[in-house]
Write a protein that holds these residues in place. Structure first.
Motif, PDB file in Angstrom:
ATOM      1  N   LEU A  24      31.311  45.131  28.322  1.00 13.64           N
ATOM      2  CA  LEU A  24      31.073  43.898  29.066  1.00 13.64           C
ATOM      3  C   LEU A  24      30.094  43.058  28.274  1.00 13.64           C
ATOM      4  CD1 LEU A  24      31.568  42.310  31.727  1.00 13.64           C
ATOM      5  CD2 LEU A  24      29.491  43.420  32.605  1.00 13.64           C
ATOM      6  N   ARG A  25      30.480  41.856  27.979  1.00 11.30           N
ATOM      7  CA  ARG A  25      29.634  40.912  27.233  1.00 11.30           C
ATOM      8  C   ARG A  25      29.651  39.605  28.006  1.00 11.30           C
ATOM      9  NH1 ARG A  25      27.496  40.113  22.073  1.00 11.30           N
ATOM     10  NH2 ARG A  25      27.656  37.992  21.266  1.00 11.30           N
ATOM     11  N   GLY A  26      28.605  39.332  28.764  1.00 11.52           N
ATOM     12  CA  GLY A  26      28.614  38.187  29.660  1.00 11.52           C
ATOM     13  C   GLY A  26      29.630  38.415  30.759  1.00 11.52           C
ATOM     14  N   ASN A  27      30.602  37.519  30.843  1.00  8.87           N
ATOM     15  CA  ASN A  27      31.664  37.674  31.852  1.00  8.87           C
ATOM     16  C   ASN A  27      32.965  38.210  31.255  1.00  8.87           C
ATOM     17  OD1 ASN A  27      32.717  35.502  30.439  1.00  8.87           O
ATOM     18  ND2 ASN A  27      32.463  34.026  32.099  1.00  8.87           N
ATOM     19  N   ARG A  28      32.914  38.642  30.005  1.00 11.11           N
ATOM     20  CA  ARG A  28      34.122  39.098  29.310  1.00 11.11           C
ATOM     21  C   ARG A  28      34.164  40.624  29.267  1.00 11.11           C
ATOM     22  NH1 ARG A  28      33.854  36.696  24.015  1.00 11.11           N
ATOM     23  NH2 ARG A  28      32.881  38.608  23.281  1.00 11.11           N
ATOM     24  N   LEU A  29      35.162  41.169  29.930  1.00  8.55           N
ATOM     25  CA  LEU A  29      35.363  42.615  29.937  1.00  8.55           C
ATOM     26  C   LEU A  29      36.471  42.973  28.956  1.00  8.55           C
ATOM     27  CD1 LEU A  29      34.912  45.458  31.229  1.00  8.55           C
ATOM     28  CD2 LEU A  29      36.747  44.859  32.830  1.00  8.55           C
ATOM     29  N   THR A  30      36.175  43.897  28.053  1.00  2.00           N
ATOM     30  CA  THR A  30      37.150  44.371  27.084  1.00  2.00           C
ATOM     31  C   THR A  30      37.319  45.876  27.253  1.00  2.00           C
ATOM     32  OG1 THR A  30      36.477  42.665  25.502  1.00  2.00           O
ATOM     33  CG2 THR A  30      37.768  44.503  24.638  1.00  2.00           C
ATOM     34  N   VAL A  31      38.567  46.315  27.284  1.00  2.61           N
ATOM     35  CA  VAL A  31      38.877  47.742  27.325  1.00  2.61           C
ATOM     36  C   VAL A  31      39.706  48.058  26.094  1.00  2.61           C
ATOM     37  CG1 VAL A  31      39.940  49.632  28.610  1.00  2.61           C
ATOM     38  CG2 VAL A  31      38.892  47.714  29.847  1.00  2.61           C
ATOM     39  N   ARG A  32      39.172  48.920  25.214  1.00  2.93           N
ATOM     40  CA  ARG A  32      39.866  49.298  23.989  1.00  2.93           C
ATOM     41  C   ARG A  32      40.282  50.761  24.096  1.00  2.93           C
ATOM     42  NH1 ARG A  32      35.239  47.132  21.555  1.00  2.93           N
ATOM     43  NH2 ARG A  32      34.894  48.975  20.257  1.00  2.93           N
ATOM     44  N   HIS A  33      41.558  51.008  23.888  1.00  2.00           N
ATOM     45  CA  HIS A  33      42.102  52.345  24.024  1.00  2.00           C
ATOM     46  C   HIS A  33      42.092  53.073  22.679  1.00  2.00           C
ATOM     47  CE1 HIS A  33      43.569  51.456  28.108  1.00  2.00           C
ATOM     48  NE2 HIS A  33      43.738  50.231  27.630  1.00  2.00           N
ATOM     49  N   ALA A  34      42.127  54.399  22.735  1.00  2.87           N
ATOM     50  CA  ALA A  34      42.064  55.202  21.520  1.00  2.87           C
ATOM     51  C   ALA A  34      43.274  54.965  20.620  1.00  2.87           C
ATOM     52  CB  ALA A  34      41.939  56.680  21.876  1.00  2.87           C
ATOM     53  N   ASP A  35      44.394  54.487  21.180  1.00  3.31           N
ATOM     54  CA  ASP A  35      45.577  54.226  20.358  1.00  3.31           C
ATOM     55  C   ASP A  35      45.520  52.871  19.654  1.00  3.31           C
ATOM     56  OD1 ASP A  35      46.056  52.399  22.380  1.00  3.31           O
ATOM     57  OD2 ASP A  35      47.882  53.349  23.112  1.00  3.31           O
ATOM     58  N   GLY A  36      44.405  52.156  19.835  1.00  2.00           N
ATOM     59  CA  GLY A  36      44.228  50.881  19.151  1.00  2.00           C
ATOM     60  C   GLY A  36      44.572  49.663  19.983  1.00  2.00           C
ATOM     61  N   THR A  37      45.212  49.837  21.122  1.00  2.00           N
ATOM     62  CA  THR A  37      45.522  48.706  21.988  1.00  2.00           C
ATOM     63  C   THR A  37      44.291  48.323  22.800  1.00  2.00           C
ATOM     64  OG1 THR A  37      46.310  50.148  23.782  1.00  2.00           O
ATOM     65  CG2 THR A  37      47.928  49.406  22.152  1.00  2.00           C
ATOM     66  N   SER A  38      44.287  47.094  23.290  1.00  3.22           N
ATOM     67  CA  SER A  38      43.151  46.635  24.078  1.00  3.22           C
ATOM     68  C   SER A  38      43.593  45.543  25.027  1.00  3.22           C
ATOM     69  CB  SER A  38      42.038  46.111  23.175  1.00  3.22           C
ATOM     70  OG  SER A  38      42.452  44.957  22.472  1.00  3.22           O
ATOM     71  N   GLU A  39      42.765  45.323  26.037  1.00  8.39           N
ATOM     72  CA  GLU A  39      42.984  44.196  26.926  1.00  8.39           C
ATOM     73  C   GLU A  39      41.637  43.553  27.233  1.00  8.39           C
ATOM     74  OE1 GLU A  39      43.299  47.850  29.807  1.00  8.39           O
ATOM     75  OE2 GLU A  39      44.381  47.277  28.006  1.00  8.39           O
ATOM     76  N   GLN A  40      41.683  42.294  27.598  1.00  8.53           N
ATOM     77  CA  GLN A  40      40.458  41.545  27.815  1.00  8.53           C
ATOM     78  C   GLN A  40      40.667  40.559  28.958  1.00  8.53           C
ATOM     79  OE1 GLN A  40      38.594  38.371  24.942  1.00  8.53           O
ATOM     80  NE2 GLN A  40      37.945  40.396  24.240  1.00  8.53           N
ATOM     81  N   ARG A  41      39.625  40.396  29.786  1.00 12.51           N
ATOM     82  CA  ARG A  41      39.697  39.412  30.853  1.00 12.51           C
ATOM     83  C   ARG A  41      38.294  38.929  31.196  1.00 12.51           C
ATOM     84  NH1 ARG A  41      40.620  44.387  33.444  1.00 12.51           N
ATOM     85  NH2 ARG A  41      39.307  44.805  35.277  1.00 12.51           N
ATOM     86  N   HIS A  42      38.237  37.740  31.791  1.00 17.65           N
ATOM     87  CA  HIS A  42      36.973  37.159  32.207  1.00 17.65           C
ATOM     88  C   HIS A  42      36.805  37.370  33.706  1.00 17.65           C
ATOM     89  CE1 HIS A  42      37.521  35.241  28.286  1.00 17.65           C
ATOM     90  NE2 HIS A  42      36.211  35.048  28.291  1.00 17.65           N
ATOM     91  N   LEU A  43      35.582  37.658  34.106  1.00 13.47           N
ATOM     92  CA  LEU A  43      35.306  38.075  35.471  1.00 13.47           C
ATOM     93  C   LEU A  43      34.387  37.094  36.182  1.00 13.47           C
ATOM     94  CD1 LEU A  43      34.468  41.849  34.794  1.00 13.47           C
ATOM     95  CD2 LEU A  43      36.724  40.819  35.198  1.00 13.47           C
ATOM     96  N   GLY A  44      34.597  36.960  37.476  1.00 11.38           N
ATOM     97  CA  GLY A  44      33.647  36.260  38.323  1.00 11.38           C
ATOM     98  C   GLY A  44      32.506  37.189  38.702  1.00 11.38           C
ATOM     99  N   ALA A  45      31.540  36.663  39.448  1.00  9.93           N
ATOM    100  CA  ALA A  45      30.342  37.435  39.765  1.00  9.93           C
ATOM    101  C   ALA A  45      30.671  38.712  40.535  1.00  9.93           C
ATOM    102  CB  ALA A  45      29.360  36.568  40.552  1.00  9.93           C
ATOM    103  N   ASP A  46      31.529  38.623  41.543  1.00  7.17           N
ATOM    104  CA  ASP A  46      31.851  39.819  42.325  1.00  7.17           C
ATOM    105  C   ASP A  46      32.556  40.862  41.461  1.00  7.17           C
ATOM    106  OD1 ASP A  46      30.720  38.655  44.535  1.00  7.17           O
ATOM    107  OD2 ASP A  46      32.635  38.064  45.460  1.00  7.17           O
ATOM    108  N   ALA A  47      33.441  40.387  40.594  1.00  8.34           N
ATOM    109  CA  ALA A  47      34.165  41.320  39.724  1.00  8.34           C
ATOM    110  C   ALA A  47      33.227  41.950  38.690  1.00  8.34           C
ATOM    111  CB  ALA A  47      35.320  40.604  39.032  1.00  8.34           C
ATOM    112  N   ILE A  48      32.219  41.207  38.246  1.00  4.06           N
ATOM    113  CA  ILE A  48      31.225  41.798  37.338  1.00  4.06           C
ATOM    114  C   ILE A  48      30.488  42.926  38.045  1.00  4.06           C
ATOM    115  CG2 ILE A  48      29.050  41.382  36.132  1.00  4.06           C
ATOM    116  CD1 ILE A  48      30.081  38.604  35.424  1.00  4.06           C
ATOM    117  N   GLU A  49      30.074  42.693  39.280  1.00  2.91           N
ATOM    118  CA  GLU A  49      29.416  43.753  40.046  1.00  2.91           C
ATOM    119  C   GLU A  49      30.319  44.966  40.184  1.00  2.91           C
ATOM    120  OE1 GLU A  49      27.679  42.921  43.771  1.00  2.91           O
ATOM    121  OE2 GLU A  49      26.139  41.569  42.964  1.00  2.91           O
ATOM    122  N   ASP A  50      31.596  44.726  40.492  1.00  4.47           N
ATOM    123  CA  ASP A  50      32.539  45.845  40.621  1.00  4.47           C
ATOM    124  C   ASP A  50      32.655  46.613  39.306  1.00  4.47           C
ATOM    125  OD1 ASP A  50      33.004  45.128  43.247  1.00  4.47           O
ATOM    126  OD2 ASP A  50      34.873  44.031  42.804  1.00  4.47           O
ATOM    127  N   ALA A  51      32.716  45.884  38.193  1.00  5.05           N
ATOM    128  CA  ALA A  51      32.848  46.552  36.896  1.00  5.05           C
ATOM    129  C   ALA A  51      31.600  47.368  36.574  1.00  5.05           C
ATOM    130  CB  ALA A  51      33.101  45.514  35.803  1.00  5.05           C
TER     131      ALA A  51
END
Length: 288
Positions: free
Chosen positions: A234-261
């Motif tokens: 998590l970097r600011g509002n940007r959540l990145t998930v990188r998988h061991a196989d090299g794939t990744s996904e990224q999304r921007h979060l609002g305040a409630d979603a940041i708390e959830d993360a």
């Protein structure tokens, strides 16, 4: 070699470090043998990264960061928080020594996301050197989203595979250079001085990291957690998930979603006092 029992842990006649290890292992979920071997080092290292997240929220909300042993244990173990390198590697150094490892701290300069021509950065990164049968290993549980997921041999400059990226450790004069293979490019993480610093140097580095206006932790919400399967960052509002196989996904979060993360992905006990910082992070633009 004898292994110490892990569970149940009796307080009858137990020394303080045995009780400390019991609390630490309960926090990380590690339930294997306890002996100064390479297999144990790899296992407790992986368990730590998966259970205790990297975070610097106290810096962002102007809370004091105490890197004394008791304060670190209270924060990272008793209160279920995470921390940054001085806390994470300070705790892990104590754990390794309690197990019986020949371990010592090192101090260096972060080079991550800096151009090669950038001037020297402050000495604000703590990492560890562990010797097993005379062979030195770099051990680090406190470098955020690019933390080495496994111990790295310090006597070889060859690329070293991990569950995620490959790493290289190279001796350069009186320093060690640590790099990671990011999308085919060897990116610098940090350089470490090849001397064991006095405790005051950690205090100075921690003071800079926690209070100096140039410390990015003063301005940016960051959190990271690494498991063998994936990395969460998590970097600011940007959540990145990188998988061991090299794939990744990224999304921007609002305040409630940041708390959830923070709660669900980074396993943190979210404090209501964090909310203003979380709301600022949700609306701020974050540089790449």
């Amino acid at each position: 070699m004898l292994h110490r029992p892990l569970s149940p842990i009796s307080t009858d006649g137990a020394d303080a470090e045995t009780l400390f290890l019991g609390r630490y292992f309960a926090r990380t979920g590690y339930a294997g043998p306890v002996a100064p071997t390479m297999a144990v080092l790899r296992a407790v290292h992986a368990a730590h990264l998966a259970a205790i997240p990297f975070e610097a929220i106290d810096v962002l909300v102007d809370s004091h960061v105490d890197i004394g042993a008791e304060a670190i244990e209270d924060k990272l173990i008793a209160r279920g928080r995470g921390g940054y390198c001085f806390e994470q590697n300070g705790l892990f150094l104590r754990v390794l020594r309690a197990i019986g490892f020949d371990a010592e701290g090192l101090l260096g300069r972060v080079r991550w996301m800096l151009p090669e021509s950038a001037p020297p950065s402050p000495r604000t990164h703590m990492a560890l050197r562990v010797r097993i049968d005379g062979r030195p290993w770099l051990v680090d549980v406190g470098f955020g989203s690019a933390v080495p997921p496994a111990p790295l041999a310090m006597d070889s400059e060859a690329p070293q595979a991990t569950a995620h990226e490959r790493y290289r450790v190279a001796r350069r004069g009186a320093q060690w250079s640590v790099r990671a293979d990011i999308a085919g490019e060897w990116m610098p993480l940090y350089v470490l001085d090849d001397i064991v610093p006095p405790a005051i140097d950690y205090d100075v580095g921690n003071w800079y990291t926690a209070t100096h206006p140039a410390s990015h932790f003063r301005h940016l919400l960051v959190a990271a957690r690494t498991t063998p399967q994936r990395r969460y960052a998590l970097r600011g509002n940007r959540l990145t998930v990188r998988h061991a196989d090299g794939t990744s996904e990224q999304r921007h979060l609002g305040a409630d979603a940041i708390e959830d993360a923070l709660r669900d992905l980074f396993l943190l006990p979210v404090d209501p006092r964090w909310r203003p910082a979380i709301e600022r992070a949700a609306t701020a633009e974050v540089a790449a």
